[in-house]
Design a protein around this motif. Structure first.
Motif, PDB file in Angstrom:
ATOM      1  N   ILE A  90       0.898  -1.155   0.000  1.00  0.00           N
ATOM      2  CA  ILE A  90       0.000   0.000   0.000  1.00  0.00           C
ATOM      3  C   ILE A  90       0.938   1.207   0.000  1.00  0.00           C
ATOM      4  N   PRO A  91       1.008   1.939  -1.106  1.00  0.00           N
ATOM      5  CA  PRO A  91       1.944   3.065  -1.166  1.00  0.00           C
ATOM      6  C   PRO A  91       1.533   4.180  -0.205  1.00  0.00           C
ATOM      7  N   PHE A  92       2.497   5.000   0.162  1.00  0.00           N
ATOM      8  CA  PHE A  92       2.231   6.142   1.028  1.00  0.00           C
ATOM      9  C   PHE A  92       1.289   7.104   0.321  1.00  0.00           C
ATOM     10  N   GLU A  93       0.266   7.528   1.029  1.00  0.00           N
ATOM     11  CA  GLU A  93      -0.640   8.576   0.552  1.00  0.00           C
ATOM     12  C   GLU A  93      -0.840   9.546   1.697  1.00  0.00           C
ATOM     13  N   SER A  94      -0.826  10.821   1.389  1.00  0.00           N
ATOM     14  CA  SER A  94      -0.879  11.832   2.440  1.00  0.00           C
ATOM     15  C   SER A  94      -2.141  11.732   3.301  1.00  0.00           C
ATOM     16  N   GLN A  95      -3.261  11.279   2.731  1.00  0.00           N
ATOM     17  CA  GLN A  95      -4.477  11.186   3.547  1.00  0.00           C
ATOM     18  C   GLN A  95      -4.406  10.050   4.560  1.00  0.00           C
ATOM     19  N   HIS A  96      -3.617   8.998   4.282  1.00  0.00           N
ATOM     20  CA  HIS A  96      -3.471   7.884   5.221  1.00  0.00           C
ATOM     21  C   HIS A  96      -2.241   8.044   6.116  1.00  0.00           C
ATOM     22  N   GLN A  97      -1.223   8.704   5.637  1.00  0.00           N
ATOM     23  CA  GLN A  97       0.028   8.972   6.346  1.00  0.00           C
ATOM     24  C   GLN A  97       0.786   7.709   6.749  1.00  0.00           C
ATOM     25  N   MET A  99       2.698   3.820   4.897  1.00  0.00           N
ATOM     26  CA  MET A  99       2.959   2.877   3.820  1.00  0.00           C
ATOM     27  C   MET A  99       2.979   1.500   4.462  1.00  0.00           C
ATOM     28  N   ALA A 100       2.522   0.483   3.747  1.00  0.00           N
ATOM     29  CA  ALA A 100       2.540  -0.884   4.273  1.00  0.00           C
ATOM     30  C   ALA A 100       2.994  -1.839   3.178  1.00  0.00           C
ATOM     31  N   VAL A 115       4.759  -1.738   8.412  1.00  0.00           N
ATOM     32  CA  VAL A 115       4.109  -0.447   8.213  1.00  0.00           C
ATOM     33  C   VAL A 115       5.028   0.633   8.755  1.00  0.00           C
ATOM     34  N   LYS A 116       5.097   1.758   8.036  1.00  0.00           N
ATOM     35  CA  LYS A 116       5.811   2.920   8.550  1.00  0.00           C
ATOM     36  C   LYS A 116       5.016   4.159   8.186  1.00  0.00           C
ATOM     37  N   GLY A 117       5.112   5.179   9.045  1.00  0.00           N
ATOM     38  CA  GLY A 117       4.399   6.413   8.774  1.00  0.00           C
ATOM     39  C   GLY A 117       4.272   7.277  10.005  1.00  0.00           C
ATOM     40  N   ALA A 118       3.295   8.145   9.965  1.00  0.00           N
ATOM     41  CA  ALA A 118       3.086   9.108  11.048  1.00  0.00           C
ATOM     42  C   ALA A 118       2.577   8.404  12.309  1.00  0.00           C
TER      43      ALA A 118
END
Length: 151
Positions: A90-97, A99-100, A115-118
Motif C-alpha cells: 500500500i503506497p504512502f498517501e498523504s491522507q493515510h500517512q 505505507m505498508a 508499516v511505517k508512517g506518522a
C-alpha cells in the motif's frame, strides 16, 4: 526502543557508522530494534547507490536514511529482501500517512506486514509491542507519545 535510546553515528548516506547505547558501541541484539530497522528497510521504495565514490538515494531521502540505519545494524538489503520477498504494498498517501508492505516469511510461517508512517496514524491501530527480547507485551501508547515528544 522500549525506554532505551540509541544513537546512530556516521555522516549523510555513507553506510559506515555504529549504533551506540549510552555512548558505547552496542551489539544489536534488541529484537524490537531489529524489527523496526527491518520494517524501515523492507517497507521502502528507495535504494542507495554509489556513484563515483559518493552515496546517493534513488527516491525519498527519509527512506534512504532508513536503509542506511538498517545497514549500520548489520542488515543487508539484498539478504533481507530475499528472505522476506515483498508480495504487495500500500503506497504512502498523504491522507493515510503510512505505507505498508506484505511479505512472504516462508513455508509454514504467516505472512508479515511492515508499516511505517506518522505516529498519529499508526499508533491507534496497535495493541501490542515487542520487548527487547522479542516478547509481545501490551502497548503503552502514552509512553510512546511521551518518548516521541521528548525526542
Amino acid at each position: 526502543m522500549n525506554g532505551v535510546c540509541y544513537e546512530i553515528t556516521g555522516v549523510g548516506y555513507i553506510p559506515s557508522g555504529q549504533i551506540l547505547h549510552q555512548g558505547r558501541p552496542s551489539e544489536v541484539t534488541n529484537v524490537a530494534m531489529l524489527e523496526c530497522l527491518k520494517a524501515g528497510l523492507l517497507c521502502n521504495d528507495s535504494a542507495m547507490i554509489e556513484k563515483d565514490g559518493r552515496w546517493e538515494v534513488q527516491g525519498d531521502p527519509t527512506e534512504g536514511a532508513l536503509i542506511v540505519s538498517a545497514g549500520k545494524a548489520g542488515l543487508v538489503p539484498e539478504v533481507e529482501r530475499a528472505q522476506l520477498p515483498r508480495l504487495d504494498a500500500i503506497p504512502f498517501e498523504s491522507q493515510h500517512q503510512y505505507m505498508a508492505t506484505l511479505h512472504d516469511a516462508g513455508a509454514n510461517r504467516p505472512r508479515l506486514v511492515y508499516v511505517k508512517g506518522a505516529l498519529e496514524s499508526i499508533l491507534p491501530k496497535c495493541a501490542v509491542a515487542l520487548e527487547a527480547s522479542g516478547q509481545v507485551i501490551p502497548l503503552e501508547a502514552n509512553q510512546i507519545h511521551e518518548a516521541a515528544e521528548n525526542m
